[in-house]
Design a protein around this motif. Structure first.
Motif, PDB file in Angstrom:
ATOM      1  N   ASP A  86      58.250  18.919  28.305  1.00 58.78           N
ATOM      2  CA  ASP A  86      56.837  18.505  28.433  1.00 58.78           C
ATOM      3  C   ASP A  86      56.406  17.103  28.374  1.00 58.78           C
ATOM      4  O   ASP A  86      56.753  16.392  27.582  1.00 58.78           O
ATOM      5  CB  ASP A  86      56.071  19.221  27.102  1.00 58.78           C
ATOM      6  CG  ASP A  86      54.556  19.350  27.255  1.00 58.78           C
ATOM      7  OD1 ASP A  86      54.053  18.802  28.249  1.00 58.78           O
ATOM      8  OD2 ASP A  86      53.982  19.838  26.297  1.00 58.78           O
ATOM      9  N   THR A  87      56.243  16.601  29.568  1.00 61.64           N
ATOM     10  CA  THR A  87      55.913  15.453  29.918  1.00 61.64           C
ATOM     11  C   THR A  87      54.400  14.736  29.516  1.00 61.64           C
ATOM     12  O   THR A  87      54.355  13.634  29.319  1.00 61.64           O
ATOM     13  CB  THR A  87      56.050  15.055  31.343  1.00 61.64           C
ATOM     14  OG1 THR A  87      55.064  15.754  32.017  1.00 61.64           O
ATOM     15  CG2 THR A  87      57.484  15.511  32.094  1.00 61.64           C
ATOM     16  N   GLY A  88      53.717  15.849  29.221  1.00 57.74           N
ATOM     17  CA  GLY A  88      52.096  15.378  28.894  1.00 57.74           C
ATOM     18  C   GLY A  88      51.489  15.282  30.285  1.00 57.74           C
ATOM     19  O   GLY A  88      50.139  14.961  30.239  1.00 57.74           O
ATOM     20  N   ASN A  89      51.881  15.654  31.272  1.00 56.68           N
ATOM     21  CA  ASN A  89      51.246  15.268  32.747  1.00 56.68           C
ATOM     22  C   ASN A  89      50.524  16.622  33.106  1.00 56.68           C
ATOM     23  O   ASN A  89      50.086  16.687  34.262  1.00 56.68           O
ATOM     24  CB  ASN A  89      52.238  14.772  33.530  1.00 56.68           C
ATOM     25  CG  ASN A  89      52.500  13.463  33.275  1.00 56.68           C
ATOM     26  OD1 ASN A  89      51.563  12.681  32.782  1.00 56.68           O
ATOM     27  ND2 ASN A  89      53.584  12.815  33.547  1.00 56.68           N
ATOM     28  N   ASN A  90      51.226  17.829  32.462  1.00 60.00           N
ATOM     29  CA  ASN A  90      50.657  19.015  32.847  1.00 60.00           C
ATOM     30  C   ASN A  90      49.463  19.545  32.631  1.00 60.00           C
ATOM     31  O   ASN A  90      48.696  19.180  31.504  1.00 60.00           O
ATOM     32  CB  ASN A  90      51.622  20.024  32.285  1.00 60.00           C
ATOM     33  CG  ASN A  90      53.066  19.760  32.605  1.00 60.00           C
ATOM     34  OD1 ASN A  90      53.374  19.792  33.767  1.00 60.00           O
ATOM     35  ND2 ASN A  90      53.866  19.986  31.587  1.00 60.00           N
ATOM     36  N   LYS A  91      48.478  19.808  33.620  1.00 58.70           N
ATOM     37  CA  LYS A  91      47.035  20.230  33.500  1.00 58.70           C
ATOM     38  C   LYS A  91      46.821  21.511  32.659  1.00 58.70           C
ATOM     39  O   LYS A  91      47.593  22.622  33.098  1.00 58.70           O
ATOM     40  CB  LYS A  91      46.552  20.707  34.872  1.00 58.70           C
ATOM     41  CG  LYS A  91      44.996  20.753  34.978  1.00 58.70           C
ATOM     42  CD  LYS A  91      44.362  20.991  36.126  1.00 58.70           C
ATOM     43  CE  LYS A  91      42.759  21.048  35.930  1.00 58.70           C
ATOM     44  NZ  LYS A  91      42.256  21.330  37.266  1.00 58.70           N
ATOM     45  N   ILE A  92      46.368  21.723  31.482  1.00 64.56           N
ATOM     46  CA  ILE A  92      45.950  22.544  30.990  1.00 64.56           C
ATOM     47  C   ILE A  92      45.064  23.677  31.325  1.00 64.56           C
ATOM     48  O   ILE A  92      44.018  23.427  31.948  1.00 64.56           O
ATOM     49  CB  ILE A  92      45.585  22.113  29.403  1.00 64.56           C
ATOM     50  CG1 ILE A  92      46.529  21.487  28.633  1.00 64.56           C
ATOM     51  CG2 ILE A  92      44.896  23.420  28.579  1.00 64.56           C
ATOM     52  CD1 ILE A  92      46.048  20.590  27.416  1.00 64.56           C
ATOM     53  N   SER A  93      45.673  24.818  31.408  1.00 65.22           N
ATOM     54  CA  SER A  93      45.108  26.197  31.818  1.00 65.22           C
ATOM     55  C   SER A  93      44.049  26.873  30.794  1.00 65.22           C
ATOM     56  O   SER A  93      42.799  26.938  30.899  1.00 65.22           O
ATOM     57  CB  SER A  93      45.884  26.947  32.337  1.00 65.22           C
ATOM     58  OG  SER A  93      45.462  28.497  32.621  1.00 65.22           O
ATOM     59  N   GLU A  94      44.803  26.739  29.498  1.00 63.52           N
ATOM     60  CA  GLU A  94      44.279  27.462  28.427  1.00 63.52           C
ATOM     61  C   GLU A  94      44.886  26.998  27.266  1.00 63.52           C
ATOM     62  O   GLU A  94      46.008  26.948  26.825  1.00 63.52           O
ATOM     63  CB  GLU A  94      44.069  28.901  28.474  1.00 63.52           C
ATOM     64  CG  GLU A  94      43.296  29.786  27.537  1.00 63.52           C
ATOM     65  CD  GLU A  94      43.627  31.316  27.889  1.00 63.52           C
ATOM     66  OE1 GLU A  94      42.458  31.974  27.067  1.00 63.52           O
ATOM     67  OE2 GLU A  94      44.241  31.693  28.576  1.00 63.52           O
ATOM     68  N   ASP A  95      43.903  26.388  26.267  1.00 67.93           N
ATOM     69  CA  ASP A  95      44.334  26.017  25.003  1.00 67.93           C
ATOM     70  C   ASP A  95      44.181  27.020  23.742  1.00 67.93           C
ATOM     71  O   ASP A  95      43.095  27.065  23.388  1.00 67.93           O
ATOM     72  CB  ASP A  95      43.772  24.469  24.807  1.00 67.93           C
ATOM     73  CG  ASP A  95      44.453  23.798  23.275  1.00 67.93           C
ATOM     74  OD1 ASP A  95      44.950  24.658  22.517  1.00 67.93           O
ATOM     75  OD2 ASP A  95      44.155  22.755  23.346  1.00 67.93           O
TER      76      ASP A  95
END
Length: 155
Positions: A86-95
């Motif tokens: 998890d690089t922190g660059n992934n776009k969140i789809s659902e939290d």
């Protein structure tokens, strides 16, 4: 992430909570259990027995957890699981972190896939993005057990 097969002895000692989860996986006959939740050590360590059908990887979302480790164990069938840091660059789809301890991403960077056969397991830590239940060759019924281990239980 740690990847192994339940028939192989651990090369080194894992924390007691992980050892407890692996012992449960080694000593339980999953063909006799109905799908659902099995408490191992209350809500600190528990298992979800799941009957699923694999799907194309594009139809599944990568996920991460923050309060629990996932030990994904394949009891029957075959699947691939995507994995990445998890690089922190992934776009969140659902939290759904507060409700279910899960964040879904649209996609993830630098994803690789591991092959799961009956008896194999993968341990995913909070920094490990994973995309379970992907087709290996085609849609396949699988029985998998996901053991949840509270991060707070790791010593």
């Amino acid at each position: 992430m740690i990847y192994g097969h339940i028939s192989q002895p651990n090369a080194c000692r894992y924390p007691a909570a992980i050892e407890s989860a692996l012992k449960f996986l080694r000593t339980t006959d999953f063909s006799k259990l109905a799908p659902g939740v099995v408490e191992i050590e209350g809500r600190t360590i528990y298992a979800q027995v799941l009957d699923l059908t694999t799907r194309p990887r594009e139809a599944l979302r990568p996920e991460v957890h923050r309060r629990y480790l996932d030990i994904q164990f394949l009891s029957s069938g075959e699947e691939q699981i995507g994995v990445a840091i998890d690089t922190g660059n992934n776009k969140i789809s659902e939290d759904l972190l507060e409700q279910r301890d899960i964040i879904f991403y649209h996609d993830c960077e630098n994803e690789s896939f591991i092959e799961m056969i009956p008896g194999s397991y993968a341990i995913f830590f909070p920094q490990d993005v994973h995309r379970p239940a992907c087709n290996k060759h085609r849609e396949t019924p699988i029985r998998k057990i996901v053991v949840k281990v509270a991060v707070s239980a790791i010593d």
